[in-house]
Design a protein around this motif. Structure first.
Motif, mmCIF file in Angstrom:
data_model
loop_
_atom_site.group_PDB
_atom_site.id
_atom_site.type_symbol
_atom_site.label_atom_id
_atom_site.label_comp_id
_atom_site.label_asym_id
_atom_site.label_seq_id
_atom_site.Cartn_x
_atom_site.Cartn_y
_atom_site.Cartn_z
ATOM 1 N N VAL A 40 0.844 -1.202 0.000
ATOM 2 C CA VAL A 40 0.000 0.000 0.000
ATOM 3 C C VAL A 40 0.875 1.247 0.000
ATOM 4 O O VAL A 40 0.643 2.188 -0.768
ATOM 5 N N TRP A 41 1.877 1.291 0.870
ATOM 6 C CA TRP A 41 2.783 2.436 0.893
ATOM 7 C C TRP A 41 3.441 2.647 -0.464
ATOM 8 O O TRP A 41 3.510 3.768 -0.972
ATOM 9 N N SER A 42 3.932 1.561 -1.036
ATOM 10 C CA SER A 42 4.647 1.656 -2.310
ATOM 11 C C SER A 42 3.747 2.151 -3.427
ATOM 12 O O SER A 42 4.108 3.025 -4.213
ATOM 13 N N PHE A 43 2.531 1.601 -3.505
ATOM 14 C CA PHE A 43 1.604 2.013 -4.568
ATOM 15 C C PHE A 43 1.190 3.470 -4.405
ATOM 16 O O PHE A 43 1.145 4.227 -5.384
ATOM 17 N N ILE A 44 0.886 3.872 -3.163
ATOM 18 C CA ILE A 44 0.466 5.260 -2.936
ATOM 19 C C ILE A 44 1.607 6.214 -3.258
ATOM 20 O O ILE A 44 1.401 7.267 -3.880
ATOM 21 N N ALA A 45 2.828 5.851 -2.849
ATOM 22 C CA ALA A 45 3.992 6.704 -3.141
ATOM 23 C C ALA A 45 4.176 6.866 -4.642
ATOM 24 O O ALA A 45 4.473 7.956 -5.133
ATOM 25 N N THR A 46 3.994 5.775 -5.398
ATOM 26 C CA THR A 46 4.156 5.850 -6.847
ATOM 27 C C THR A 46 3.052 6.692 -7.473
ATOM 28 O O THR A 46 3.303 7.489 -8.386
ATOM 29 N N ILE A 47 1.819 6.544 -6.994
ATOM 30 C CA ILE A 47 0.713 7.362 -7.509
ATOM 31 C C ILE A 47 0.998 8.836 -7.269
ATOM 32 O O ILE A 47 0.753 9.692 -8.131
ATOM 33 N N GLN A 48 1.548 9.159 -6.109
ATOM 34 C CA GLN A 48 1.751 10.551 -5.740
ATOM 35 C C GLN A 48 3.034 11.131 -6.317
ATOM 36 O O GLN A 48 3.071 12.313 -6.673
ATOM 37 N N MET A 49 4.095 10.305 -6.429
ATOM 38 C CA MET A 49 5.406 10.842 -6.762
ATOM 39 C C MET A 49 6.051 10.193 -7.978
ATOM 40 O O MET A 49 7.118 10.622 -8.404
ATOM 41 N N GLY A 50 5.423 9.149 -8.531
ATOM 42 C CA GLY A 50 6.091 8.377 -9.569
ATOM 43 C C GLY A 50 6.073 9.026 -10.942
ATOM 44 O O GLY A 50 5.496 10.090 -11.159
ATOM 45 N N GLN A 51 6.724 8.338 -11.879
ATOM 46 C CA GLN A 51 6.726 8.787 -13.263
ATOM 47 C C GLN A 51 5.336 8.597 -13.871
ATOM 48 O O GLN A 51 4.588 7.708 -13.459
ATOM 49 N N PRO A 52 4.982 9.434 -14.858
ATOM 50 C CA PRO A 52 3.631 9.332 -15.445
ATOM 51 C C PRO A 52 3.248 7.933 -15.891
ATOM 52 O O PRO A 52 2.124 7.480 -15.657
ATOM 53 N N LYS A 53 4.175 7.218 -16.485
ATOM 54 C CA LYS A 53 3.847 5.881 -17.000
ATOM 55 C C LYS A 53 3.601 4.870 -15.885
ATOM 56 O O LYS A 53 2.965 3.838 -16.108
ATOM 57 N N ASP A 54 4.118 5.161 -14.688
ATOM 58 C CA ASP A 54 3.972 4.210 -13.583
ATOM 59 C C ASP A 54 2.751 4.483 -12.711
ATOM 60 O O ASP A 54 2.285 3.598 -11.977
#
Length: 603
Positions: free
Chosen positions: A154-168
């Protein structure tokens, strides 16, 4: 540094300051140790690594405007706790002599335990930095989440949604939605770990339609009860959702409309919040695409986007100040927006268009249910005219959802005279179009489900029809003899609203029912099916009160029927006691001498 006020949450910088200070103090104490110097030196090396990671995190925090703080705060708090325990141990090593001998008894085990804790903290910080510096989702497991792997995901997915690259970001939203679909515990965890905000941000900003669809789908999977819907509302999510409904491509609109329908169904407060943000406007506009509206003006053909702009202007005029996100101001910007929307719509496949319109109709149905504000907004535009036309020309789920929307608006109008007069005045074109389609559905009889919704809608509008309205009463009376018991029962309920004491024209409607030979059909229904007893007998009571001297009631032995059924029905429905008593008394005045030897009622 000044301490935060009581009850005020520390800033991230303040959270990070404490473990950094503790690390510096521990390294200094390790160098001053007079016993267990080797062990203290090893702890100092671990703490030095931790200190470097903490300082890297401090540098990241101001540089990353969208930093996902939840795991940072959890992990840093755990690191601080472990550093405090290590510092307490190292400080004991400054003692010598007798004290040294006392503490050496447990020092080896203590050093081993503290070293293990620090190693776990190093692993946590290493994982934390990796998800902030990752090109994609990091599915490794930090020590802090060893007992609950879902937390790390959950932490990893939320972090990617908030801070990740557009494609991710879209992939992470899909993964988070998949976790939410698995069970309620995961939904709760996503909410508690701050997942709603990043999903709403992704829904609003994109960066692609696929990312927006992923965000909307994830929110649908999370907001499956009233409490979590309320959390989305308070985020605040409704303005974002309504804006996306009006601005996004058709595929995105379909997913967002499903979210609106879900939230409106689960939470009345969300329903009213959507009314304040005028969610019905973009829904009606999209639903009206490819719909030929019967306009009294000579111009005909497909409803253009520019005509939808006019619809929105009408709504804006009636709801000034409440539009929130409107592009229907007649400016060049608004015109350009709808030109773009028109081009996007024309490029969609028929399958996508149908899917979008079905979703919008369902959302309108859920929004209008028991909601005066939303029902009024739909009626104030050409919404009713659009719904009537779709009921006429479409089939399947789109037709069903539009018919249900009409029924829900009619149900609200039943208890609100102002809406009833404004939206369903028989002489107005939209009301006439709606009534035409309700009657057509009832008379065609192609689907009992459609018939039931149409009959229910007409029953709700019973007080809008003038006296001797044979155009309505005749088709309804025919359905009393329907082979489908549910249709016949719904008809009895609807006709009961035409002849109940609250209807000003009850006497005229009662006479019309008798003239259309409704009494024999009603008696047949009562004899044929036990489930129809209550609505059928209530209708019979009303007829007895309004036209008790009717020969049709006497010939049908209505008095015997009421007397025979009164005891059993009233026993199960005490509220009907007075109605049955009045009806039997009224019939007795006219029919007592006609049947001196009454036969008991036999269904």
């Amino acid at each position: 540094m000044a301490a935060p006020a009581p009850g005020e949450e520390k800033t991230l910088q303040e959270e990070l300051t404490l473990p950094i200070i503790l690390a510096d103090r521990l390294c200094k104490s390790a160098h001053e140790a007079e016993s267990s110097k080797a062990e203290c030196a090893e702890l100092a090396k671990q703490v030095d690594r931790l200190s470097q990671m903490l300082r890297t995190t401090v540098r990241l925090a101001p540089a990353t405007q969208t930093l996902y703080e939840r795991p940072v705060r959890r992990i840093v708090a755990d690191v601080a706790k472990n550093l405090e325990r290590a510092l307490t141990l190292v400080r004991k090593c400054k003692h010598s002599g007798v004290l040294r001998q006392v503490f050496s008894i447990t020092s080896t085990a203590d050093f081993r335990k503290v070293s293990s804790l620090l190693e776990s903290s190093i692993g946590d910080m290493k994982w934390l930095l990796s998800i902030f510096d990752s090109d994609g989702t990091n599915l490794s497991l930090p020590p802090i989440a060893s007992n609950d792997p879902i937390l790390a995901w959950v932490w990893s997915f939320i972090a990617t949604i908030q801070m990740g690259q557009p494609k991710d970001r879209a992939d992470a939203a899909n993964e988070l939605g998949s976790l939410a679909r698995d069970n309620h515990r995961n939904k709760k965890m996503i909410v508690e770990e701050g997942g709603i905000g990043p999903l709403l941000k992704l829904l609003k900003e994109g960066p692609t339609p696929e990312a927006q669809i992923a965000a909307a789908t994830a929110l649908c999977n999370i907001a499956t009860d009233r409490e979590r819907v309320r959390f989305v509302v308070e985020s605040p999510g409704v303005p974002v959702i309504v804006q996306v409904l009006g601005d996004s491509p058709a595929r995105v609109q379909a997913s967002v409309a499903k979210l609106v329908a879900l939230m409106a169904e689960l939470d009345p407060e969300a329903q009213e919040e959507f009314a304040r943000e005028n969610a019905t406007r973009p829904l009606v506009s999209t639903l009206a695409m490819d719909t030929v509206l019967d306009d009294p003006k000579p111009k005909s053909g497909k409803t253009s986007i520019h005509s939808l702009v006019q619809i929105n202007k009408e709504l804006a005029h009636n709801n000034s100040g409440s539009l929130g996100h409107s592009h229907s101001d007649g400016s060049s910007k608004g015109s350009g927006h709808y030109n773009r929307k028109e081009r996007e719509w024309e490029s969609e496949t028929p399958e996508v268009k149908l899917m979008v319109r079905i979703s919008c109709a369902e959302a309108l149905c859920k929004l209008s249910k028991e909601s005066l504000a939303n029902s009024r907004k739909i009626a104030e535009t050409k919404g009713l005219l659009c719904l009537a036309k779709i009921v006429e020309v479409e089939r399947g789920d789109l037709q069903l959802n539009c018919l249900m929307t009409v029924m829900e608006i009619a149900a609200v109008a039943e208890s609100n005279p102002d809406l009833r007069r404004a939206a369903f005045k028989p002489s107005s074109p939209p009301a006439k179009a709606v009534l035409d389609q309700l009657l057509r559905v009832i008379q065609e009889g192609s689907s009992p489900t459609l018939q039931i919704y149409a009959i229910r809608a007409i029953g709700c509008l019973a007080r809008t029809f003038p006296a001797r309205e044979s155009r309505i009463i005749g088709p309804l009376v025919v359905q009393l003899g329907s082979r489908n018991v549910d249709v016949a029962m719904e008809t009895a309920v609807a006709l009961g609203k035409f002849v109940c004491p609250e209807n000003f024209n009850r006497v005229e409607h009662s006479k019309a029912i008798v003239e259309f030979e409704g009494v024999p059909l009603l008696m047949k229904l009562l004899r044929a099916n036990e489930r129809a007893q209550v609505p059928g007998l209530v209708l019979l009571c009303y007829l007895a009160l309004q036209v008790g001297n009717s020969m049709a009631l006497e010939q049908a032995r209505a008095l015997n029927a009421l007397e025979g059924a009164a005891r059993s029905v009233v026993a199960q429905n005490p509220s009907l006691r007075e109605l049955f008593a009045e009806a039997i008394h009224h019939l007795t005045l006219y029919q007592a001498g006609a049947h001196p030897h009454r036969q008991p009622y036999a269904p």
